[in-house]
Each structure stands twice: as C-alpha cells, then as structure tokens.
Design a protein around this motif. Structure first.
Motif, mmCIF file in Angstrom:
data_model
loop_
_atom_site.group_PDB
_atom_site.id
_atom_site.type_symbol
_atom_site.label_atom_id
_atom_site.label_comp_id
_atom_site.label_asym_id
_atom_site.label_seq_id
_atom_site.Cartn_x
_atom_site.Cartn_y
_atom_site.Cartn_z
ATOM 1 N N MET A 201 -37.481 -25.566 20.038
ATOM 2 C CA MET A 201 -36.639 -24.428 19.657
ATOM 3 C C MET A 201 -36.057 -24.663 18.259
ATOM 4 S SD MET A 201 -33.186 -22.905 21.487
ATOM 5 C CE MET A 201 -34.087 -22.487 22.968
ATOM 6 N N ALA A 202 -36.166 -23.641 17.414
ATOM 7 C CA ALA A 202 -35.632 -23.763 16.055
ATOM 8 C C ALA A 202 -34.110 -23.797 16.086
ATOM 9 C CB ALA A 202 -36.124 -22.590 15.196
ATOM 10 N N ALA A 203 -33.548 -24.494 15.123
ATOM 11 C CA ALA A 203 -32.096 -24.596 15.046
ATOM 12 C C ALA A 203 -31.491 -23.239 14.712
ATOM 13 C CB ALA A 203 -31.701 -25.627 14.003
ATOM 14 N N ASP A 204 -30.318 -22.988 15.238
ATOM 15 C CA ASP A 204 -29.604 -21.748 14.986
ATOM 16 C C ASP A 204 -29.127 -21.725 13.526
ATOM 17 O OD1 ASP A 204 -28.048 -19.371 15.426
ATOM 18 O OD2 ASP A 204 -26.290 -20.652 15.544
ATOM 19 N N PRO A 205 -29.478 -20.673 12.766
ATOM 20 C CA PRO A 205 -29.096 -20.637 11.348
ATOM 21 C C PRO A 205 -27.598 -20.785 11.118
ATOM 22 C CG PRO A 205 -30.730 -18.950 11.820
ATOM 23 C CD PRO A 205 -30.330 -19.525 13.135
ATOM 24 N N LYS A 206 -26.796 -20.151 11.955
ATOM 25 C CA LYS A 206 -25.341 -20.265 11.785
ATOM 26 C C LYS A 206 -24.883 -21.694 12.034
ATOM 27 C CE LYS A 206 -20.874 -18.339 13.085
ATOM 28 N NZ LYS A 206 -20.142 -17.285 13.820
ATOM 29 N N ALA A 207 -25.482 -22.343 13.035
ATOM 30 C CA ALA A 207 -25.107 -23.729 13.327
ATOM 31 C C ALA A 207 -25.428 -24.640 12.150
ATOM 32 C CB ALA A 207 -25.830 -24.212 14.579
ATOM 33 N N LEU A 208 -26.545 -24.365 11.457
ATOM 34 C CA LEU A 208 -26.898 -25.170 10.285
ATOM 35 C C LEU A 208 -25.904 -24.946 9.151
ATOM 36 C CD1 LEU A 208 -30.793 -24.736 10.181
ATOM 37 C CD2 LEU A 208 -29.481 -26.653 11.093
ATOM 38 N N LYS A 209 -25.498 -23.706 8.961
ATOM 39 C CA LYS A 209 -24.500 -23.418 7.923
ATOM 40 C C LYS A 209 -23.191 -24.144 8.208
ATOM 41 C CE LYS A 209 -26.430 -18.838 6.958
ATOM 42 N NZ LYS A 209 -26.215 -17.375 7.004
ATOM 43 N N ILE A 210 -22.774 -24.137 9.476
ATOM 44 C CA ILE A 210 -21.540 -24.809 9.854
ATOM 45 C C ILE A 210 -21.663 -26.319 9.645
ATOM 46 C CG2 ILE A 210 -20.036 -25.359 11.808
ATOM 47 C CD1 ILE A 210 -20.612 -22.524 12.872
ATOM 48 N N ALA A 211 -22.835 -26.875 9.967
ATOM 49 C CA ALA A 211 -23.048 -28.320 9.798
ATOM 50 C C ALA A 211 -22.940 -28.722 8.332
ATOM 51 C CB ALA A 211 -24.411 -28.714 10.361
ATOM 52 N N ALA A 212 -23.543 -27.924 7.442
ATOM 53 C CA ALA A 212 -23.460 -28.220 6.011
ATOM 54 C C ALA A 212 -22.034 -28.073 5.509
ATOM 55 C CB ALA A 212 -24.398 -27.302 5.234
ATOM 56 N N ALA A 213 -21.352 -27.039 5.972
ATOM 57 C CA ALA A 213 -19.968 -26.803 5.548
ATOM 58 C C ALA A 213 -19.056 -27.928 6.024
ATOM 59 C CB ALA A 213 -19.482 -25.459 6.092
ATOM 60 N N ARG A 214 -19.275 -28.387 7.250
ATOM 61 C CA ARG A 214 -18.431 -29.468 7.784
ATOM 62 C C ARG A 214 -18.633 -30.759 6.985
ATOM 63 N NH1 ARG A 214 -19.403 -28.759 12.732
ATOM 64 N NH2 ARG A 214 -17.432 -27.750 13.275
ATOM 65 N N ALA A 215 -19.870 -31.037 6.603
ATOM 66 C CA ALA A 215 -20.150 -32.240 5.810
ATOM 67 C C ALA A 215 -19.468 -32.176 4.451
ATOM 68 C CB ALA A 215 -21.651 -32.423 5.647
ATOM 69 N N ALA A 216 -19.332 -30.977 3.893
ATOM 70 C CA ALA A 216 -18.684 -30.835 2.585
ATOM 71 C C ALA A 216 -17.201 -31.159 2.647
ATOM 72 C CB ALA A 216 -18.876 -29.416 2.060
ATOM 73 N N LEU A 217 -16.601 -31.025 3.814
ATOM 74 C CA LEU A 217 -15.177 -31.337 3.958
ATOM 75 C C LEU A 217 -14.878 -32.806 3.647
ATOM 76 C CD1 LEU A 217 -14.104 -29.382 7.166
ATOM 77 C CD2 LEU A 217 -13.334 -28.955 4.817
ATOM 78 N N ASP A 218 -15.899 -33.666 3.806
ATOM 79 C CA ASP A 218 -15.700 -35.094 3.515
ATOM 80 C C ASP A 218 -15.368 -35.337 2.051
ATOM 81 O OD1 ASP A 218 -16.226 -35.691 6.154
ATOM 82 O OD2 ASP A 218 -18.322 -36.236 5.808
ATOM 83 N N TYR A 219 -15.691 -34.371 1.198
ATOM 84 C CA TYR A 219 -15.457 -34.532 -0.242
ATOM 85 C C TYR A 219 -14.128 -33.918 -0.683
ATOM 86 C CZ TYR A 219 -20.372 -35.847 -0.337
ATOM 87 O OH TYR A 219 -21.579 -36.487 -0.110
ATOM 88 N N VAL A 220 -13.419 -33.318 0.250
ATOM 89 C CA VAL A 220 -12.136 -32.683 -0.065
ATOM 90 C C VAL A 220 -11.014 -33.674 0.174
ATOM 91 C CG1 VAL A 220 -10.551 -30.822 0.523
ATOM 92 C CG2 VAL A 220 -13.018 -30.398 0.516
#
Length: 234
Positions: free
Chosen positions: A1-20
């Motif tokens: 099953m392909a990953a949910d596009p929204k879930a991928l966006k959230i995953a990338a956004a969450r990783a960016a928080l590490d730089y804040v």
C-alpha cells in the motif's frame, strides 16, 4: 500500500521542527505541506516555545494567527533565522520550482531575508530536471500580452516551448496577494535553470518567477522508506 500523501507531508514537517530553536524568527511558507509545519509549530508554541513567525501569504497569516503563533511582518523583522516552506519540484543542488499556491513573490522575498531555508516535501517532488511542473511566473497585469510574448521569445532561445497560460480562478484571472497575475509556463524541462532565470528577470513585465536557485539550504523529504535530508551539494 502506498503511503498516504498527507502523512508524508506531516512527517517532513515534523522533521523540520528539529531545526527550530527557542527565540527564532521564522519565515512561514505557503501551501499544503507548509501548513502542516505551521500546525505542528503551533503545538510547540502552545507548549512554551518562543518564536516569531513571518508569513509568506495572507492564507498562512490567517492560519498561524488562528493557531496562536506570534506574528510579525518582514518590516518588523527584516532578518530571519530560518524559513520553512514547501516546493512543487526539487531539482539538483536544491534548485526549486515554487509558486503553485500563488505566493512565489513573497516566498522568495522571505527566503532571501533568511539565514537558512529548509524545504519540506514528499518524495514525489524530487526530480532530475526541473520543469515537468508548469513554471509559475508572476507578472504585472499591464502589458500582459507583451510580457507573455517576451517569455515565449526567451524560452525559444533556450529550446523551451510549451503553452503559457494565464492562471484563472472562478472564471477570472487569479490575483496574487501583491495584486499581480500569474502565468504558468509548461516547458516540460528546464536544464539551464540559472541562465534562464537570469533572462526572465530582465523582462520588465515579470515581477518574479518560481525558479528558486541558491536559496534552499536543506530539503527534508518524506517517502515510504522514511525521511531523508538532502543538502545543496547533491
């Protein structure tokens, strides 16, 4: 099953928080992926994180304000620590196409005023050559046809052909937050991105274009295999 596009966006956004970091002045991007970052950032702010956000669009401003993120304008805070934004395409050396959401002028101004820009996206946005996504070009409404002809002329000099279409919304020309129109150029591929961008900048009716070159420091890309970081050397 392909990953949910929204879930991928959230995953990338969450990783960016590490730089804040606490006390940062942040540029807040526009678009569906950037909005996920704004929502996650708001949770951190509610938990005590101290930041000030500079939104790149009215839409992002309204979202951030509704979520309780302290905001300022770029006139208030002309030098930013970090901008986090999405992209329509991510090419080699972190050259980008942006502007699908219509905020490319303000996005580029904010990115240029930032010490670092991090791009967040799902894996589908990573390409070998920019241009499959139609290139947004923000133009002055005055002299629109002459400007489009000039864009077509420059395009032919670079071997680029394809439809250049005025962006419409609800049967009327789409108007940016700055009061301009956008034309979308379907060139297919743009190998000489820097040279072409420089030529577009010379057209008087072109306010700004969606080629972001030399602005991004990192790209955080989420795919089915997880999240990876791309730096400008790749």
């Amino acid at each position: 099953m392909a990953a949910d596009p929204k879930a991928l966006k959230i995953a990338a956004a969450r990783a960016a928080l590490d730089y804040v970091q606490d006390g940062m002045k942040l540029g807040l991007g526009t678009g569906s992926t950037a909005e996920e970052f704004v929502r996650l950032l708001a949770e951190k702010v509610a938990g005590g994180l101290k930041v000030v956000g500079v939104p790149t669009s009215v839409r992002t401003e309204e979202l951030a304000r509704s979520l309780g993120i302290p905001l300022a304008t770029l006139d208030d805070e002309p030098s930013l620590d970090l901008t986090v934004d999405g992209a329509d395409e991510i090419g080699p050396h972190l050259a980008l196409i942006k502007g699908g959401g219509g905020a490319l002028l303000r996005e580029k101004i904010v990115a240029a005023a930032s010490s670092r820009m991090i791009v967040i996206a799902d894996e589908s946005k990573v390409v070998e050559t920019l241009g499959a996504f139609p290139l947004p070009i923000e133009v002055n409404p005055f002299g629109l046809k002459a400007t489009v002809l000039a864009i077509e002329h420059i395009g032919r000099q670079f071997g680029l052909t394809g439809e250049i279409r005025l962006r419409m919304k609800d049967g009327k020309p789409f108007v940016t937050d700055g009061g301009h129109f956008i034309v979308d150029a379907s060139f297919g591929r743009i190998p000489a991105t820097k040279a072409f961008a420089d030529e577009l900048n010379m057209i008087p009716g072109v306010v700004e274009h969606g080629l972001f070159i030399g602005l991004a420091s990192l790209a955080i890309v989420a795919g089915e295999g997880g999240v990876r970081v791309i730096d400008g050397k790749n």
